[in-house]
Design an enzyme around this catalytic site. Structure first.
Site, PDB file in Angstrom:
ATOM      1  N   SER A   1       0.776  -1.229   0.072  1.00  0.00           N
ATOM      2  CA  SER A   1      -0.099   0.150   0.065  1.00  0.00           C
ATOM      3  C   SER A   1       1.005   1.319   0.063  1.00  0.00           C
ATOM      4  O   SER A   1       1.555   1.291  -0.882  1.00  0.00           O
ATOM      5  CB  SER A   1      -1.081  -0.018   1.219  1.00  0.00           C
ATOM      6  OG  SER A   1      -2.009   1.109   1.257  1.00  0.00           O
TER       7      SER A   1
ATOM      8  N   ASP B   1      10.166   5.202  -9.931  1.00  0.00           N
ATOM      9  CA  ASP B   1       9.684   5.428 -11.484  1.00  0.00           C
ATOM     10  C   ASP B   1      10.333   6.788 -11.672  1.00  0.00           C
ATOM     11  O   ASP B   1      10.456   7.195 -12.728  1.00  0.00           O
ATOM     12  CB  ASP B   1       8.045   5.609 -11.465  1.00  0.00           C
ATOM     13  CG  ASP B   1       7.569   4.413 -11.550  1.00  0.00           C
ATOM     14  OD1 ASP B   1       8.158   3.213 -11.661  1.00  0.00           O
ATOM     15  OD2 ASP B   1       6.370   4.399 -11.758  1.00  0.00           O
TER      16      ASP B   1
ATOM     17  N   LYS C   1      -0.532  -4.280  -3.568  1.00  0.00           N
ATOM     18  CA  LYS C   1      -1.898  -3.736  -3.147  1.00  0.00           C
ATOM     19  C   LYS C   1      -1.932  -2.096  -3.658  1.00  0.00           C
ATOM     20  O   LYS C   1      -1.299  -1.270  -3.220  1.00  0.00           O
ATOM     21  CB  LYS C   1      -2.137  -3.499  -1.575  1.00  0.00           C
ATOM     22  CG  LYS C   1      -3.539  -3.045  -1.104  1.00  0.00           C
ATOM     23  CD  LYS C   1      -3.548  -2.737   0.326  1.00  0.00           C
ATOM     24  CE  LYS C   1      -5.101  -2.156   0.925  1.00  0.00           C
ATOM     25  NZ  LYS C   1      -5.171  -0.842   0.316  1.00  0.00           N
TER      26      LYS C   1
END
Length: 554
Positions: A297, A308, A322
């Site tokens: 999460s 990224d 998740k």
């Protein structure tokens, strides 16, 4: 005159018509409910029918309590119902504080043992000590089968300013001594360790993302700054998540202006982008983020944002996966539901939610076991990417559809794990021994205030031998060959728990990090200043590194 009474006559006719219509509907419709045949109406009327006509008396509230979780489970694995009695504890986990007496306890042999007393908390001010056994609460006996963690919290927690009388038996005495404790606000921390691993590298352990996490994180960074850190490790292993906003705030500290951190989107939730504002104070510091299979999460939001944006190296094992966002909705009775309303996406556009089939929660919950059996924890080549490819800002390939795959993979090592070690760990005997040893030797152990000196002392005490005797007397047969093979693992586990019992959570992490290959891999990254794509530990060391244990010490 006729016109004057006309409205009254029409009203009477309407009422008579309704009465006649209702009579015929009830007597000639075969007892069918004359309602719109929608799902919600059917559920409401089913409850009314059961309440009115079922053969036995039924507690409708209990029926609803059991039905709601079942309905939500048909949606996705993370839409859940939390009853009113559990809602406060669920909120306390992320709020950063609760009202209580200020102790950490374990239950051994149907008795509450005080493991730690929070410094300057109500219990400490009243005179309670670590090692005390709680046997009465408000004058009533509290030992035996009724002693559960939930019941203990119910009796000891309470509103600020209220009093509770706690009766304890202290080591060396059989007499019950009572203490009046006035409940107060107890602060809980989500940053469980912040210290310098070496002369250049700061380490911060984040165990969840709660309301106070960002503020605690800033304090930890400021402390490390005073000690002159030039590299940083953020450890998110076993961090199951929490508030998205806390993960966004933390991410903002490391990213330049106008960098996408995460975005959310759902059927009734328009896309919302979370961007960095460029005010972060640590945009240039070399950074490593540690994850494992239990990082989920909000942990994945932070790790995904760093990966990224090519801002940090991610090290460890593929994360949980998740990528669903829950909204909390409360009911009048205090119960709540956490309903999935959107998915979150990392800056490259990937949703890292692992696949699931609605209503099949068993296979979803067994995913980590399946990954272990497939060999994924031991070889990066065993990782199965089911989602599409995406690209980081620098063009590196990353995958959606199942967690964050680390840039540096560190395998588990089962070389020295034996069936004896597994039984000792899973049975709880190691935890029981560590607590008993701590209790029996507390006066001696109180002389050690630093982790390293206590660790050195414990090695000389031959704790593994002492444990083997203890375990043998508690049903785990002594296996000398296996004990020798697993000696280092046993010693690490046993001594870590004694250190935790006597010092604090930070000392516990310091001890475990001493021989942690994931930490070693992070330090090697800094040493080689190789903060670009690295695909395996072999690239750093020339051979595969391995973790010493797959055990959670929570």
């Amino acid at each position: 005159m006729k016109n004057r009474y006309m409205p009254l006559l029409m009203a009477i006719c309407v009422v008579i018509g309704i009465v006649i219509g209702t009579f015929y509907a009830n007597h000639f419709s075969g007892n069918r409910l004359n309602i719109i045949n929608s799902g919600s109406n059917r559920l409401n009327n089913l409850l009314h029918i059961i309440d009115d006509q079922y053969v036995d008396t039924v507690n409708i509230n209990d029926l609803v309590e059991k039905a709601i979780p079942q309905i939500l489970s048909e949606l996705d694995p993370h839409s859940v119902y939390i009853s009113a009695k559990d809602a406060q504890n669920a909120a306390d986990d992320l709020k950063g504080s609760f009202f209580g007496v200020g102790i950490e306890f374990v239950i051994r042999e149907d008795t509450i043992h005080v493991q730690n007393v929070i410094a300057n908390g109500p219990a400490e001010r009243a005179g309670l000590l670590a090692g005390d056994k709680i046997v009465t609460v408000d004058g009533k006996k509290f030992v035996g089968k009724e002693v559960t963690s939930e019941e203990a919290q119910r009796r000891l927690k309470g509103e600020k300013g209220t009093r509770v009388r706690i009766g304890v038996i202290r080591y060396g005495s059989n007499k019950v001594k009572e203490y009046n404790v006035t409940r107060d606000e107890i602060k809980t921390k989500s940053i469980s360790a912040a210290y310098m691993i070496d002369g250049n590298t700061g380490y911060i352990k984040v165990k969840n993302f709660g309301e106070t996490t960002y503020a605690e994180f800033l304090v930890a960074l400021a402390t490390l700054s005073q000690e002159g850190f030039s590299n940083l490790i953020v450890d998110l292993r076993d961090n199951t998540g929490g508030y998205l906003e806390s993960a966004v705030q933390m991410s903002n500290e490391f990213l330049p202006s106008n960098s996408l951190i995460v975005y959310t989107e759902g059927r009734k939730s328009p896309r919302k982008d979370y961007m960095s504002d460029g005010r972060g104070s640590y945009q240039k510091i070399p950074l490593v983020v540690l994850i494992n299979e239990n990082s989920a999460s909000a942990s994945e939001i932070f790790a995904g944002a760093m990966q990224d944006n090519d801002r940090a190296q991610i090290i460890g094992i593929r994360s949980f996966g998740k990528g669903l966002v829950q909204q909390q909705i409360g009911f009048h009775d205090g119960s709540i539901i956490r309903l999935t309303v959107a998915r979150y996406y990392t800056p490259s556009g990937r949703c890292i939610q692992k696949p699931y089939v609605a209503g099949e929660s068993d296979s979803y919950s067994q995913d980590i076991v399946s990954r272990y059996k497939s060999g994924e924890f031991f070889s990066q080549d065993s990782i199965k990417h089911t989602g599409p490819k995406f690209h980081t800002k620098a063009g590196r390939v990353v995958y959606g559809g199942g967690g964050i795959t680390p840039d540096v993979f560190v395998a588990e090592d089962t070389t020295n794990i034996t069936s004896y070690f597994t039984q000792a760990a899973q049975s709880g005997l190691i935890l029981q021994f560590a607590f008993t040893y701590t209790d029996d030797n507390r006066l001696k152990l109180n002389n050690f205030k630093e982790m390293q000196e206590l660790a050195d002392y414990l090695v000389k005490q031959k704790s593994v031998e002492l444990f083997a005797d203890y375990a043998n007397s508690h049903g785990l047969q002594r296996r000398n060959l296996m004990i020798r093979k697993s000696h280092d693992l046993l010693e690490r586990y046993i001594n870590s728990r004694i250190i935790y019992n006597m010092l604090n959570e930070q000392a516990w992490h310091q001890y475990l990090n001493l021989k942690d290959p994931v930490i070693d891999a992070a330090l090697k990254v800094f040493e080689k200043k190789k903060l670009v794509s690295v695909h395996s530990v072999k690239d750093l060391f020339g051979s595969r590194l391995a973790s010493t244990m797959a055990i959670s010490f929570a």
